[in-house]
Design an enzyme around this catalytic site. Structure first.
Site, mmCIF file in Angstrom:
data_model
loop_
_atom_site.group_PDB
_atom_site.id
_atom_site.type_symbol
_atom_site.label_atom_id
_atom_site.label_comp_id
_atom_site.label_asym_id
_atom_site.label_seq_id
_atom_site.Cartn_x
_atom_site.Cartn_y
_atom_site.Cartn_z
ATOM 1 N N SER A 243 0.809 -1.222 0.000
ATOM 2 C CA SER A 243 0.000 0.000 0.000
ATOM 3 C C SER A 243 0.841 1.271 0.000
ATOM 4 O O SER A 243 0.422 2.295 -0.558
ATOM 5 C CB SER A 243 -0.929 0.020 1.229
ATOM 6 O OG SER A 243 -1.942 -0.941 1.113
ATOM 7 N N GLU B 236 -10.128 7.298 2.195
ATOM 8 C CA GLU B 236 -9.770 5.875 2.115
ATOM 9 C C GLU B 236 -10.739 5.007 2.915
ATOM 10 O O GLU B 236 -10.984 5.250 4.094
ATOM 11 C CB GLU B 236 -8.367 5.604 2.653
ATOM 12 C CG GLU B 236 -7.992 4.130 2.447
ATOM 13 C CD GLU B 236 -6.787 3.666 3.267
ATOM 14 O OE1 GLU B 236 -6.089 2.742 2.797
ATOM 15 O OE2 GLU B 236 -6.554 4.202 4.362
ATOM 16 N N HIS C 42 -6.948 -9.772 3.884
ATOM 17 C CA HIS C 42 -5.798 -10.488 4.461
ATOM 18 C C HIS C 42 -6.260 -11.655 5.332
ATOM 19 O O HIS C 42 -5.627 -12.706 5.365
ATOM 20 C CB HIS C 42 -4.961 -9.533 5.312
ATOM 21 C CG HIS C 42 -3.971 -8.718 4.542
ATOM 22 N ND1 HIS C 42 -2.963 -9.278 3.787
ATOM 23 C CD2 HIS C 42 -3.821 -7.366 4.422
ATOM 24 C CE1 HIS C 42 -2.246 -8.319 3.224
ATOM 25 N NE2 HIS C 42 -2.747 -7.145 3.593
ATOM 26 N N HIS D 100 -4.605 -1.956 -4.905
ATOM 27 C CA HIS D 100 -4.111 -3.278 -5.308
ATOM 28 C C HIS D 100 -5.160 -4.314 -4.945
ATOM 29 O O HIS D 100 -6.056 -4.060 -4.123
ATOM 30 C CB HIS D 100 -2.797 -3.618 -4.588
ATOM 31 C CG HIS D 100 -2.892 -3.492 -3.098
ATOM 32 N ND1 HIS D 100 -3.552 -4.408 -2.301
ATOM 33 C CD2 HIS D 100 -2.467 -2.520 -2.244
ATOM 34 C CE1 HIS D 100 -3.503 -4.022 -1.042
ATOM 35 N NE2 HIS D 100 -2.861 -2.864 -0.966
ATOM 36 N N HIS E 246 -1.354 -9.655 -0.794
ATOM 37 C CA HIS E 246 -1.792 -8.853 -1.927
ATOM 38 C C HIS E 246 -1.659 -9.627 -3.227
ATOM 39 O O HIS E 246 -0.953 -10.634 -3.297
ATOM 40 C CB HIS E 246 -0.953 -7.574 -2.011
ATOM 41 C CG HIS E 246 -1.133 -6.647 -0.852
ATOM 42 N ND1 HIS E 246 -0.444 -5.459 -0.726
ATOM 43 C CD2 HIS E 246 -1.928 -6.720 0.243
ATOM 44 C CE1 HIS E 246 -0.813 -4.849 0.390
ATOM 45 N NE2 HIS E 246 -1.696 -5.603 1.003
#
Length: 548
Positions: free
Chosen positions: A88, A282, A291, A330, A426
């Site tokens: 990130s 965000e 995750h 991503h 990711h």
């Protein structure tokens, strides 16, 4: 229309146009662009770690289109300077500054460049601060804001507001944000503003909340305080670290605002500026849920982000001077609708087979686990909170024998919902681009292109901005006959000392000030210490030369 990235026309459009009509369409589009008014406001929204599978799943769960859907305009390539799969920090740096960077780097140039097609960075430029679009917006007179559901010092908001060699430098990031003169800051991260012994507390004993107060901000710590505020400068600190995930908020932290509420309040506040504004938003925790391979958490945070997008669109649709861009930085987790359960049955497996098991959950994985007692005596109750009702004998066995309940919970729910995950990290695929407003980007872009698109929209050039905001202090001051030393009496806060004749200037790191004698001057940019070098605004050299 000229775009920095490659413009792609859909196959359907190409198939329906002759060469002549295509040329006519292009001319008409160019005419429309000329008629468009200058862009006054830019709203940049990032849904951290959200793969295409995440938005698709959230849409099915919601049962109707997302606000994002009407904005779909292309794709973005996300790789970093050194890897096909980005972290990130360099992803945010790319979108904010126009430069690909390295793992963990925030707002600084890379030291390693090996991704195909990228030009190497000169050795002396490695880790040099790179100016971002928020700083440019401030310099052209716009109001600015940053919002996150993580700590505001987290990697993505930091990429749009700070310059440090590692994303974990929360106290440094916090201090830089305080001295950036951002008008609206909303999110978590109170810990990094205060002295203390916590992981992210300040070890320099500086109280940034006191500085914020002196700078005239209305400091708000609850939803009600935020909504009541009438100030033009608001700093919201709603949690020591991150805010609660949206689905969990009513149960565990009802006093925190939603992302949509923060977005609306920021827009209402910043839009008072006649010169316009730049706002960064965000949705931080799609990434964390991905995750954890937590489909409920992913859905919770995608839908919360989408509600914030709806607020931005509602504002933009009432005018023709606002560009809204939404994107993820991503992919994460490789989430798929379909897994080994559906190898043979996918042609006839209905949507309900994927969604109904998820709708039984009352809380995300984080929320459910927060209710687990130390002796695990309420394990089955917690399982029900996460949608795992009527446990089979095999499921009970797996839970009772589990050494990692978080992992086991998510695996059991994914199996019930026929979902797949390829990784807990990711992923490197291209991601969707969403945009609305005048001159909206259409096509396939590098993530770095977005920074230049926003800068152009707001009337400045990032190349010029870099020359203005970050010059090598040693070279520039020595060029006018001054000498420099570094005062490290306080190891946490080194100070650049500049001397020439009887004139001495002090420039503390992470601030935007220069002190000469008893007088303190506010600079137009930050003083940054990176790669064993001080980087200062060009203005600092001119000011010192004038004073001495």
């Amino acid at each position: 229309m000229k775009n920095i990235g490659q413009k792609i026309i859909s196959f359907a459009l190409i198939g329906s146009l002759t060469a002549g009509s295509f040329a006519f369409a292009a001319r008409e589009e160019a005419k429309q662009e000329k008629k468009q008014k200058p862009i006054k406001n830019v709203i940049m929204m990032v849904m951290d770690g959200a793969s295409a599978g995440a938005t698709t799943l959230a849409r099915w769960y919601k049962g109707e289109p997302l606000a994002l859907d009407e904005m779909a305009s292309g794709a973005v390539r996300t790789y970093s300077a050194e890897s096909a799969i980005t972290d990130s920090a360099p992803a945010a740096t790319a979108m904010a500054t126009g430069f690909k960077s390295n793992d963990k780097y925030i707002g600084v140039l890379p030291s390693v460049v090996n991704s195909p097609g990228l030009q190497p960075i000169p050795k002396e430029q490695a880790l040099k601060p790179a100016a971002n679009v928020l700083e440019g917006a401030e310099l052209v007179g716009k109001s600015t804001g940053i919002i996150a559901t993580a700590a505001i010092q987290h990697a993505t908001p930091a990429g749009f507001s700070a310059h440090v060699p590692h994303r974990n430098m929360f106290p440094d990031i916090a201090e830089q944000q305080v001295y950036q003169n951002i008008e609206v800051v909303l999110g978590g991260g109170k810990e990094a503003l205060l002295p203390g012994n916590g992981k992210n507390n300040r070890k320099d004993n500086e109280n940034m909340l006191e500085v914020i107060k002196k700078k005239g901000y209305d400091i708000v710590e609850t939803r009600e305080e935020l909504l009541r505020s009438k100030s033009n400068k608001i700093w919201g600190v709603f949690a020591d670290d991150a805010l609660a995930q949206d689905m969990n908020r009513p149960y565990i932290r009802p006093n925190e605002p939603t992302l949509a509420e923060m977005t609306k309040k920021a827009i209402d506040t910043l839009s008072k500026d006649k010169d316009g504004f730049f706002l960064f938003v965000e949705g931080s925790q799609v990434d964390w849920a991905a995750h954890a391979n937590d489909p409920v958490g992913i859905i919770s945070e995608v839908l919360a982000f989408d509600k914030a997008v709806k607020e931005a669109l509602s504002f933009a649709k009432k005018r023709n001077d606002t560009l809204v861009i939404a994107v993820t930085d991503h992919g994460n987790s490789g989430i798929t609708i379909g897994n080994r359960n559906t190898d043979q049955s996918y042609p006839e497996t209905p949507v309900s087979a994927y969604i109904d098991p998820l709708k039984k959950a009352k809380m995300t994985l984080d929320g459910a686990m927060s209710q687990l007692k130390a002796d695990k005596s309420n394990l089955e109750e917690v399982a029900r909170l996460y949608g795992l009702d009527s446990l089979t004998a095999e499921e009970k066995k797996r839970l009772s024998e589990s050494t990692n309940l978080r992992k086991t919970f998510s695996e059991l729910l994914a199996a019930r919902a026929n979902l797949g995950f390829t990784t807990g990290g990711h992923t490197g695929e291209d991601v969707f681009l969403y945009a609305y407003g005048p001159n909206r980007p259409i096509g396939t872009f590098e993530n770095t292109d977005l920074a230049h698109i926003m800068a152009k929209a707001m009337g400045f050039d990032l190349k010029d901005l870099n020359k203005r905001l970050f010059v090598n202090a040693e070279k520039e001051f020595e060029a006018i006959g001054a000498t420099i030393t570094i005062d490290q009496t306080n190891a946490q806060n080194p100070v650049l000392i500049v001397k020439k004749g009887n004139t001495t200037a002090k420039l503390p790191v992470n601030k935007n000030i220069m002190t000469v004698g008893n007088k303190t001057y506010e600079l137009e940019g930050l003083v940054v210490y990176s790669a064993d070098q001080f980087w200062v605004p060009k203005q600092a050299i001119k000011l010192f030369k004038k004073i001495q």
